[in-house]
Design an enzyme around this catalytic site. Structure first.
Site, PDB file in Angstrom:
ATOM      1  N   ASP A   1     -40.650   2.025  -4.098  1.00 43.99           N
ATOM      2  CA  ASP A   1     -39.645   1.314  -4.354  1.00 43.99           C
ATOM      3  C   ASP A   1     -39.521   0.139  -3.524  1.00 43.99           C
ATOM      4  O   ASP A   1     -39.241  -1.139  -4.099  1.00 43.99           O
ATOM      5  CB  ASP A   1     -38.527   2.183  -4.573  1.00 43.99           C
ATOM      6  CG  ASP A   1     -37.329   1.289  -4.996  1.00 43.99           C
ATOM      7  OD1 ASP A   1     -37.332   0.776  -6.343  1.00 43.99           O
ATOM      8  OD2 ASP A   1     -36.037   1.324  -4.592  1.00 43.99           O
TER       9      ASP A   1
ATOM     10  N   ASP B   1     -40.413  -4.009  -4.394  1.00 46.03           N
ATOM     11  CA  ASP B   1     -39.523  -5.065  -4.337  1.00 46.03           C
ATOM     12  C   ASP B   1     -39.899  -6.078  -3.429  1.00 46.03           C
ATOM     13  O   ASP B   1     -39.885  -7.194  -3.816  1.00 46.03           O
ATOM     14  CB  ASP B   1     -38.175  -4.333  -3.529  1.00 46.03           C
ATOM     15  CG  ASP B   1     -37.316  -3.560  -4.695  1.00 46.03           C
ATOM     16  OD1 ASP B   1     -37.797  -3.537  -5.815  1.00 46.03           O
ATOM     17  OD2 ASP B   1     -36.681  -2.580  -3.976  1.00 46.03           O
TER      18      ASP B   1
END
Length: 262
Positions: free
Chosen positions: A102, A106
């Protein structure tokens, strides 16, 4: 160092050492032999993470010639960032792999957009390059400082370490607002290169005559972006202090061990 100071240092060292550590070779063997029923790679939130990567790739593909498709893919990829964590907790499928996936997604997604903005706004290329460097540096150092202090997650920041980071990471609404506003500003800058039709606010003020809707969105979101990068600076500084503190504790412990040998 005083006797109490030495005892505190030793106690902190033992606390850090109490965190279970899995040997790298054992971890590789476990990942290779995992069954379908417990395959971390196939956890639902991680599948959402892979979808985010595909969408980010599509947005990059369309970025130079199709702003609508690019923006749609980019925005959906960013919105899924708010979903995967909730799904992981709801299904009991939280994982270290998912957390890192994650974060890396990002960082890479935003950096790729900033690279494009550097070419679209060459006069501000240094600013975008600085933002990329700050984003990567602050998150890498924060993640590493969390690992060396035995934290289970980089989001587990106490108010004793930093009230700003504690509020940022522990309030989901604040985290979403800051991240969404930050991305919204960059997307607005991107669309400003493609949209030049005024939205008709000139009747209210002559200053708004040529204002387009991406410019209108960019104005308030710029303040959120500024706040997000101030948080990045705080994160970088606090992580640096934590790592220096760990160095000092380890050096003190090494001196204690050496003194006992002598």
């Amino acid at each position: 160092m005083t006797k109490n100071g030495s005892a505190n240092t030793s106690r902190k060292m033992r606390r850090r050492g109490s965190i279970d550590v899995v040997d790298a070779k054992v971890a590789v063997d476990l990942a290779t032999a995992q069954t379908y029923s417990e395959n971390v790679f196939l956890f639902i939130p991680n599948l959402i993470g892979y979808t985010r990567i595909i969408l980010a790739g599509l947005s990059l593909h369309f970025m130079s010639y199709h702003p609508k498709y690019c923006t749609l893919a980019y925005v959906i990829s960013c919105l899924l960032d708010a979903v995967d964590g909730q799904v992981a907790r709801a299904l009991g499928q939280t994982s270290k792999f998912g957390a890192v996936l994650d974060m890396v997604t990002d960082r890479c997604t935003t950096s790729c957009l900033l690279c494009y903005l550097s070419s679209a706004y060459p006069n501000f290329a240094m600013v975008f390059q600085f933002l990329i460097a700050l984003d990567f540096a602050s998150h890498y150092m924060h993640m590493y400082s969390s690992l060396v202090t035995g934290s289970r997650s980089h989001k587990l920041v106490t108010s004793e370490v930093s009230r700003i980071l504690w509020y940022y990471y522990n309030d989901s609404r604040t985290l979403f607002f800051m991240c969404a506003g930050n991305e919204l500003f960059f997307v607005s800058l991107y669309l400003m290169k493609w949209v030049d039709t005024p939205i008709g606010l000139g009747v209210y003020s002559q200053w708004l005559t040529d204002l387009t809707w991406p410019e209108l969105v960019a104005i308030p979101s710029a303040f959120v972006c500024a706040g997000k990068n101030i948080i990045n600076l705080v994160q970088l500084w606090k992580a640096s202090k934590i790592l220096v503190g760990v160095d000092l504790a380890e050096r003190a412990h090494a001196r204690e061990v050496q003194a006992k040998k002598e």
